[in-house]
Design a protein around this motif. Structure first.
Motif, PDB file in Angstrom:
ATOM      1  N   LYS A  42      -0.557  -1.288   1.593  1.00  0.00           N
ATOM      2  CA  LYS A  42       0.624  -2.109   1.869  1.00  0.00           C
ATOM      3  C   LYS A  42       0.695  -3.293   0.908  1.00  0.00           C
ATOM      4  CE  LYS A  42       2.980  -4.496   5.698  1.00  0.00           C
ATOM      5  NZ  LYS A  42       3.231  -5.763   4.995  1.00  0.00           N
ATOM      6  N   GLU A  43      -0.411  -3.969   0.724  1.00  0.00           N
ATOM      7  CA  GLU A  43      -0.436  -5.122  -0.180  1.00  0.00           C
ATOM      8  C   GLU A  43      -0.125  -4.694  -1.617  1.00  0.00           C
ATOM      9  OE1 GLU A  43      -3.500  -8.688  -1.577  1.00  0.00           O
ATOM     10  OE2 GLU A  43      -4.305  -6.771  -0.856  1.00  0.00           O
ATOM     11  N   ALA A  44      -0.706  -3.587  -2.054  1.00  0.00           N
ATOM     12  CA  ALA A  44      -0.527  -3.144  -3.434  1.00  0.00           C
ATOM     13  C   ALA A  44       0.924  -2.765  -3.723  1.00  0.00           C
ATOM     14  CB  ALA A  44      -1.451  -1.955  -3.714  1.00  0.00           C
ATOM     15  N   VAL A  45       1.520  -1.979  -2.837  1.00  0.00           N
ATOM     16  CA  VAL A  45       2.895  -1.533  -3.054  1.00  0.00           C
ATOM     17  C   VAL A  45       3.853  -2.714  -3.054  1.00  0.00           C
ATOM     18  CG1 VAL A  45       4.774  -0.179  -2.071  1.00  0.00           C
ATOM     19  CG2 VAL A  45       2.478   0.790  -2.168  1.00  0.00           C
ATOM     20  N   GLU A  46       3.691  -3.624  -2.130  1.00  0.00           N
ATOM     21  CA  GLU A  46       4.590  -4.769  -2.056  1.00  0.00           C
ATOM     22  C   GLU A  46       4.452  -5.673  -3.283  1.00  0.00           C
ATOM     23  OE1 GLU A  46       3.781  -6.618   1.670  1.00  0.00           O
ATOM     24  OE2 GLU A  46       4.945  -5.143   2.833  1.00  0.00           O
ATOM     25  N   ASN A  47       3.228  -5.845  -3.769  1.00  0.00           N
ATOM     26  CA  ASN A  47       3.015  -6.667  -4.964  1.00  0.00           C
ATOM     27  C   ASN A  47       3.716  -6.072  -6.181  1.00  0.00           C
ATOM     28  OD1 ASN A  47       1.558  -8.724  -3.852  1.00  0.00           O
ATOM     29  ND2 ASN A  47      -0.437  -8.041  -4.581  1.00  0.00           N
TER      30      ASN A  47
END
Length: 689
Positions: free
Chosen positions: A377-382
């Motif tokens: 989730k963190e990677a995709v949003e970043n």
């Protein structure tokens, strides 16, 4: 697994600082689905689909003018015959007479040409190429022979085709160089609307008059010629008239010349050029009769638009079943009025599956599942918010190969054509027929024996070996070997070298100047976005602006607007430390005085500009398998995703039931043309794929 070379390895510089995760891609061909987005913003596998989002302004780069296109300038990443997951541009195919005429007749024709070159033949000397009952085959013979040997003329005494020297060519070759005469006759025979041809500088008015008289007398109904002056030199430019027919045309060619049929090609585990070769053979046309917006990956399922010339929709329909047996599916077959242009696309849509997911740091049990979901989730949003460094992927250089394409390009830029040929024929470790043929050539320099060993499925290698056999393996022979390849193939190697320099420049820029626009950086001028209207090709280059001290203090530009130049002879370099770096980097390869032209191979690199960052659009993801009940989507306009798998639609990747210890991630997003999906994934996952 072969060790990846420094050239093929992408620099380890990222925009976001999230942790990332491990995983594998392309476990199955259908794990990587690429769908072209046409110039109108629609996915080509769904005629009624909604328009895709427009490209971000910074990523829409106008790279060349009409004159530069004539001189062979292409956007570097758009000329890669081995490109994997980007919208690369390449002009397909070459005229392999051994395929069109048969090996024995092709060799007889080569001997006939040598005789013409060595002697002073009479106008009655001619050679029969045989009888051809099919009109399409006859038309192909006419075009292929005249393209390969512009000094010949073909005559049909139905169904026989005969060939003889063209007396007009001999007359022109007394006035201009042989290369100019050949290029002029190819220009006239191609009859590309709006095109022109310019002879070399000529300060003799008397001589220019003689050339004018020849062109007017022989081709006056088809072309018009004018002299023009530029920077103290005068030359003759010839352009096609709006209407007119050449005198040298067969009735077979005239009948079908205005027929264009468009279709959507779905292929699996096939290179674009390989698919075109199969289709050309099945339809009895040349590979160059196919046009397309960009090439697509081999290890994938891909959908792309194509147009074929001189083939009716009915005839194409008749070949659908045969082509399906080759791994190609044709749909949306229809008549159109013109061919496709290279780069005539908005971008590409990707449906990907990443398997064997696991965190970088070891953990176990339920905490591992939750940890993995949080990392994703963190990677995709970043990456959706901040983008990724717009590197060229390792496919650009030939990852895993003994010699990367950029090394061949460097040798060509140094005009060491013999070294470039030897690098081209450097074998891999595999003991297949192709590599045995390469080893034999390097060990013996016997091109004829190596040609006999080279598989028929390797057209580039066979074209070069045929030329080396005819002209020898010295500098002149190696020049002829490179000239035997289509222009787009030759210039690809130079572009590969420039791509490596661009990758290194991007890493240097970020590591030394940080993540904001700095004084001396290059951007498009405010209000100039470097793009044309949605359905039109760019005709002029937008203005490049150098960021000032005041603009840096005010934050007038973002990092996403910064451009880096591809090396070339017309580009502006940054006016800060990055500009100095370019000079030092080129000097390191002894190219500090390079004009980025290889005259002997008719190659010219004006250069262009590539955005430092790229941004995925319409980005969505879903984690399946071990993380039961965990799902997600990331998009400014999409609704939240449920935990169960939903239908992804035609052409999209799908994940089968996952084992409890093997979660899988589906990703769906759009990228502008020439951006690499593997590089986007690399920023998300923070690992090499």
């Amino acid at each position: 697994m072969k060790q990846e070379s420094d050239a093929a390895k992408v620099p380890e510089c990222f925009i976001s600082n999230h942790e990332g995760f491990y995983g594998t891609i392309k476990n199955l061909t259908r794990d990587f689905v690429v769908t072209e987005i046409d110039a109108g913003g629609h996915r080509v596998n769904a005629a009624a689909s909604a328009p895709a989002s427009a490209p971000t302004p910074a990523a829409s780069v106008a790279c060349h003018t009409r004159a530069e296109l004539r001189d062979g300038c292409q956007h570097p990443q758009e000329a890669d015959p081995e490109a994997a997951d980007c919208g690369a541009e390449v002009t397909p195919g070459s005229f392999d007479l051994s395929v069109i005429l048969g090996q024995s007749v092709s060799e007889e024709l080569e001997h006939f040409v040598l005789t013409l070159k060595e002697e002073k033949p009479s106008s009655k000397q001619e050679l029969s190429l045989g009888c051809f009952a099919d009109k399409h085959h006859r038309a192909n013979v006419h075009r292929a022979v005249r393209h390969r040997f512009p000094f010949l003329m073909t005559v049909t005494i139905q169904p026989e085709i005969r060939v003889r020297e063209d007396p007009d060519y001999r007359e022109l070759s007394r006035l201009v160089t042989d290369d100019e005469a050949e290029d002029f006759f190819r220009f006239v025979d191609a009859k590309v609307r709006g095109s022109s041809y310019t002879f070399g500088p000529d300060d003799s008015k008397e001589h220019r008059t003689a050339v004018h008289h020849f062109v007017s007398r022989r081709f006056g109904k088809l072309v018009e010629a004018k002299s023009f002056s530029d920077r103290g030199t005068t030359a003759i430019s010839v352009r096609l008239r709006e209407q007119g027919r050449p005198k040298k045309r067969s009735s077979d060619e005239r009948r079908d010349e205005d027929v264009y049929t468009a279709f959507t090609l779905c292929k699996e585990n096939l290179e674009t050029l390989e698919a075109i070769s199969y289709m050309a053979a099945a339809l009895g046309v040349l590979p160059s009769d196919f046009t397309y917006a960009g090439i697509k990956d081999k290890r994938a399922v891909t959908y792309q638009s194509m147009v074929v010339k001189k083939v009716s929709p009915q005839r194409l329909e008749e070949k659908r079943a045969e082509l399906e047996r080759r791994g190609m599916s044709l749909s949306q077959i229809r008549s159109v009025g013109e061919p496709l242009r290279l780069g005539q696309l908005r971008g590409n849509h990707f449906d990907l599956v990443v398997r064997d997911l696991r965190p970088h740091a070891r953990c176990s049990g339920a905490s591992a599942h939750a940890r993995l979901a949080a990392l994703i989730k963190e990677a995709v949003e970043n990456v959706e918010a901040r983008g990724f460094v717009n590197y060229y992927g390792p496919q650009r250089f030939g990852s895993g190969q003994s010699v990367q394409s950029d090394r061949v390009g460097l040798a060509l830029l140094k005009e060491d054509l013999v070294a470039a040929v030897r690098l081209f024929f450097t074998p891999e470790e595999d003991d297949d027929a192709q590599n045995r043929a390469k080893r034999h050539f390097l060990q013996t320099e016997n091109a004829k024996e190596s040609l006999a060993l080279m598989p028929l499925s390797k057209p580039r290698e066979r074209l070069m070996l045929r030329a080396l056999n005819r002209y020898g393996t010295g500098p002149d022979g190696c020049a002829q070997a490179w000239l035997s390849l289509p222009h787009s193939m030759r210039v690809f190697y130079l572009h590969a070298y420039c791509s490596r320099v661009w990758n290194e420049a991007a890493a240097h820029r970020l590591s030394t100047l940080g993540f904001a626009a700095r004084r001396g950086d290059l951007v498009w001028l405010q209000g100039e976005r470097g793009r044309a209207e949605d359905n039109a090709a760019p005709t002029t280059l937008p203005q490049i602006h150098v960021v000032t001290d005041e603009e840096e203090r005010q934050g007038a530009y973002s990092l996403g607007q910064v451009l880096l130049p591809m090396p070339g002879n017309t580009v502006k370099y940054p006016e800060n430390d990055v500009g100095s770096w370019y000079q030092q980097r080129l000097a390191q390869d002894r190219l500090d005085d390079c004009r980025f032209r290889v005259s002997s191979l008719k190659l010219n690199l004006p250069g262009c500009y590539r955005p430092l960052l790229a941004f995925p659009r319409n980005l969505r993801y879903r984690l399946q398998g071990a993380v039961s009940g965990e799902g997600g989507s990331s998009s400014g306009s999409s609704s939240s995703s449920s935990s169960s798998s939903s239908s992804l639609g035609e052409g999209q990747a799908s994940v089968p039931e996952s084992k409890e210890d093997s979660p899988a991630l589906t990703l769906n997003f759009d990228l502008d043309s020439s951006c690499y999906a593997t590089i986007c994934l690399r920023e998300i996952m923070k690992c090499d794929l």
